[in-house]
Design an enzyme around this catalytic site. Structure first.
Site, PDB file in Angstrom:
ATOM      1  N   SER A 159     -11.168  -0.540   5.465  1.00 33.83           N
ATOM      2  CA  SER A 159     -10.543  -0.042   4.246  1.00 33.83           C
ATOM      3  C   SER A 159     -11.336   1.160   3.717  1.00 33.83           C
ATOM      4  O   SER A 159     -11.543   2.118   4.451  1.00 33.83           O
ATOM      5  CB  SER A 159     -10.433  -1.174   3.214  1.00 33.83           C
ATOM      6  OG  SER A 159      -9.579  -0.835   2.160  1.00 33.83           O
ATOM      7  N   ASP A 324      -0.342  -5.098   7.980  1.00 31.49           N
ATOM      8  CA  ASP A 324      -1.022  -4.312   6.944  1.00 31.49           C
ATOM      9  C   ASP A 324      -0.108  -3.177   6.505  1.00 31.49           C
ATOM     10  O   ASP A 324       0.138  -2.236   7.254  1.00 31.49           O
ATOM     11  CB  ASP A 324      -2.339  -3.767   7.506  1.00 31.49           C
ATOM     12  CG  ASP A 324      -3.170  -3.012   6.475  1.00 31.49           C
ATOM     13  OD1 ASP A 324      -2.671  -2.771   5.353  1.00 31.49           O
ATOM     14  OD2 ASP A 324      -4.311  -2.650   6.797  1.00 31.49           O
ATOM     15  N   HIS A 357      -3.541  -6.598   4.929  1.00 29.67           N
ATOM     16  CA  HIS A 357      -4.720  -5.731   4.971  1.00 29.67           C
ATOM     17  C   HIS A 357      -6.015  -6.530   5.010  1.00 29.67           C
ATOM     18  O   HIS A 357      -6.982  -6.130   5.675  1.00 29.67           O
ATOM     19  CB  HIS A 357      -4.695  -4.808   3.753  1.00 29.67           C
ATOM     20  CG  HIS A 357      -5.844  -3.850   3.700  1.00 29.67           C
ATOM     21  ND1 HIS A 357      -6.064  -2.889   4.664  1.00 29.67           N
ATOM     22  CD2 HIS A 357      -6.858  -3.714   2.793  1.00 29.67           C
ATOM     23  CE1 HIS A 357      -7.152  -2.188   4.353  1.00 29.67           C
ATOM     24  NE2 HIS A 357      -7.645  -2.664   3.232  1.00 29.67           N
TER      25      HIS A 357
END
Length: 384
Positions: A159, A324, A357
């Protein structure tokens, strides 16, 4: 949730202080610069086994140990340790609290200083300069030099951590043997910026925010920060994961009364919000989300992402997750294409997962095996 929640407790963090400070992309200089960090494993005599692990937006340096504020396990504890993908018998792991964070590195909670570094007796708050992902990486580079490490065996992160990995590889290619940007992108999408702005407006709209000077009466904008966390947390999950975990079940009732009964998913999000405000600073949240929004690695190369990596000798491993939608696989493929155009050594895997995610933080054996194999290959190349 009561809004009269005390600010974060003061905790002594392992840190390094750089008296000469750090010039930022915005033109300001943070003097002095404090970089808080944790290490796991042992640095070998040649200092060739060091792995930098970069944390995501709401993470921190407590990678694989109980958190000093919450007592919860480290955010990647499941893959850190002897014999695990991040093998502490083989690697020396370094995890740094990002610049602008709230766990010991220079940020809005730090004491504000003047141009000479003299303390002004109040927190920076919203006067803390705007930072970028590259500023965060520059601060980490100062710590790297301080430790006497010439090159990271690998830089890894998911991320926002993945954004830092990409920035490391672009800005300091000679200092990175191997790079693993996970579930990320080379720039923040308009949709992601929009979700961040909803969270920021929730904080700004909380009466206890007080223009960012909430420390003056010992309160925090708890409700606004909790809503920001709830909105963001939805983006970390997938519809499949939410349905599997909660469906449309009501908590403590068989029918909706519009009074105190809530869906289980509502209760879960409220819990996420209420726990978050006890470990994170609202002004840090504003600072770091802006840094993510401004990130665009191709912007300095006339939109050509491959130019950021041209001629690099760094080895790359990218991973994405099929469910995601915050950083979809298409974003990772864009980076892979740019790396191929730059002639880089790159491998890529899309992991089939319904966890959204957050899958990179959860139990995903295929991902863990691929990441562990990539690191072992880098270690063998480096003779570690």
């Amino acid at each position: 949730m009561s809004q009269a929640i005390a600010p974060l407790p003061e905790v002594e963090h392992q840190h390094a202080v750089f008296a000469d400070g750090l010039p930022l992309d915005c033109g300001a200089v943070i003097v002095p610069l404090t970089v808080a960090y944790r290490t796991y494993g042992t640095l070998n005599a040649a200092k060739t086994n060091a792995v930098l692990v970069c944390h995501a937006l709401t993470g921190d340096q407590y990678l694989a140990e109980p958190h000093p504020v919450t007592g919860k396990p480290g955010w990647w504890e499941s893959i850190v340790g002897p014999g695990k993908p991040l093998d502490t018998d083989r690697y020396f792991l370094v995890c740094v609290n990002v610049l602008g964070g709230c766990m010991g590195s220079s940020g809005p909670r730090s004491e504000m200083t003047d141009a000479e570094g003299r303390g002004l007796g109040r927190p920076w708050g919203t006067d803390f300069p705007q930072v970028t992902i590259r500023d965060m990486v520059r601060a980490q580079k100062r710590l790297m030099d301080h430790m006497g490490i010439a090159r990271w065996l690998a830089v890894i992160g998911g991320s926002m951590g993945g954004m830092q990995v990409l920035e490391w590889a672009a800005t300091y290619p000679d200092a990175v043997l191997a790079a693993a940007p996970i579930a990320c992108a080379a720039h923040h999408s308009a949709q992601n910026i929009a979700f961040h702005e909803v969270g920021r407006q929730a904080i700004h709209g909380d009466p206890d925010w007080k223009g960012g000077r909430y420390w003056e009466d010992g309160r925090i904008p708890a409700r606004g920060l909790a809503v920001a966390r709830m909105v963001a947390h939805i983006t970390y999950l997938s519809e499949q994961a939410l349905t599997r975990k909660f469906g449309r079940r009501l908590r403590g009732a068989s029918a909706l009364t519009f009074l105190e009964d809530v869906f289980e998913v509502e209760s879960y999000l409220r819990h996420q919000g209420s726990t978050f405000v006890r470990r994170f600073d609202a002004n840090s949240y504003l600072t770091i989300t802006r840094a993510m929004d401004f990130f665009d690695l191709a912007s300095e190369h006339e939109g050509d992402l491959s130019a950021a990596f041209r001629g690099t000798a760094t080895r790359f491993f990218l991973a994405s997750f099929s469910s995601d939608w915050l950083f979809p696989t298409s974003e990772s493929r864009n980076v892979v294409r740019a790396l191929n155009m730059a002639g880089a050594s790159v491998s890529f895997v899309e992991i089939a997962s319904d966890k959204g995610h957050d899958a990179f933080l959860l139990e995903e054996p295929e991902f863990h095996a691929a990441l562990g194999g990539f690191l072992r290959g880098a270690a063998e190349k480096a003779g570690v």
